[in-house]
Enzyme design. Structure first.
Site, mmCIF file in Angstrom:
data_model
loop_
_atom_site.group_PDB
_atom_site.id
_atom_site.type_symbol
_atom_site.label_atom_id
_atom_site.label_comp_id
_atom_site.label_asym_id
_atom_site.label_seq_id
_atom_site.Cartn_x
_atom_site.Cartn_y
_atom_site.Cartn_z
ATOM 1 N N ASP A 1 -35.053 -36.567 -5.508
ATOM 2 C CA ASP A 1 -36.155 -35.960 -6.249
ATOM 3 C C ASP A 1 -35.680 -34.746 -7.042
ATOM 4 O OD1 ASP A 1 -37.870 -37.832 -5.232
ATOM 5 O OD2 ASP A 1 -38.659 -36.530 -3.647
ATOM 6 N N TYR A 2 -36.482 -34.364 -8.015
ATOM 7 C CA TYR A 2 -36.193 -33.227 -8.895
ATOM 8 C C TYR A 2 -35.882 -31.961 -8.091
ATOM 9 C CZ TYR A 2 -37.004 -29.915 -12.782
ATOM 10 O OH TYR A 2 -36.879 -28.936 -13.728
#
Length: 242
Positions: free
Chosen positions: A101-102
């Site tokens: 994820d970011y």
């Protein structure tokens, strides 16, 4: 083995859509045999010729990156966010093996070898992925057991191969969790299912690969031994707790 149009696109000769058009137009030969079916699969040993020009084979490259926060694990991002590809100094058309994820940090493999990537990602290989999660709240032994027995996420029962409390600080918990599948946002959703939110998440290991001494944003090339341990199917999964 990969689809012919994908192999052409990965070489940089043309986009996948354009490659499909070339195949249907009778412009592509594999080992001097005309190919017009889009489902045709080829390997690195096959010689592909387009418009009487032999397709140059891109040199395979393999990297391990300690992904920092604020980078997407894709080659491009519609929102204009920074991609992990920007952190690797190479002209090869590499891509992430799976995703983080970011706001998730830690171990990420990158390559332009589809066979290598598949051997890491395919669920049947059950490659262990170990994470360290900082949770907002105090986790209990019964909740750790629930994670190992399985929690339902989006209608699917997901289990942690290992869930171990590492530390408690004020109103937060540090937990090591090991999984062998890789659903989208899986770790966060598993903790949400037991009433806990993840403040920070870092992947520390994937199969035989660890971050070792790589600092955030740093990377290194995989060794020949590491690459062959995957491609030769002698890939050994480290057991939990070792």
């Amino acid at each position: 083995m990969e689809r012919l149009q994908k192999k052409i696109a990965e070489s940089g000769y043309a986009s996948r859509r354009k490659a499909e058009e070339l195949i249907k137009a009778g412009k592509v030969y594999v080992n001097d045999i005309l190919v017009t079916e889009l489902g045709t699969k080829v390997s690195d040993k096959d010689i592909i010729r387009i418009n009487d020009k032999v397709l140059e084979k891109e040199k395979k490259e393999y990297y391990i990156l300690n992904k920092p926060r604020g980078y997407v694990s894709t080659t491009k991002d519609e929102l204009g966010r920074k991609s992990v590809i920007e952190l690797i100094d190479t002209k090869a058309r590499i891509y992430p093996v799976g995703r983080l994820d970011y706001d998730t940090t830690g171990l990420l493999l990158l390559t332009n070898d589809g066979d290598f990537a598949n051997r890491i990602m395919h669920p049947s290989h059950e490659i262990e992925k170990s994470y360290i999660a900082k949770l907002n709240g105090i986790i209990t032994p019964s909740v750790l057991m629930r994670l190992k027995e399985g929690v339902e996420v989006d209608g699917v029962l997901l289990k942690a191969k290992k869930a171990k409390l590492k530390k408690i600080n004020d109103n937060s918990s540090i937990v090591q969790i090991v999984i062998t599948d890789g659903k989208n946002h899986q770790i966060k959703k598993m903790f949400e299912a037991v009433g806990l939110l993840v403040d920070k998440l870092k992947r520390e290991r994937e199969g035989i690969f660890t971050l070792d001494k790589l600092a955030s944003g740093e990377y290194r090339k995989l060794t020949k031994e590491e690459i062959m341990s995957v491609l030769s199917q002698k890939y050994k999964i480290k057991k939990s707790g070792k």
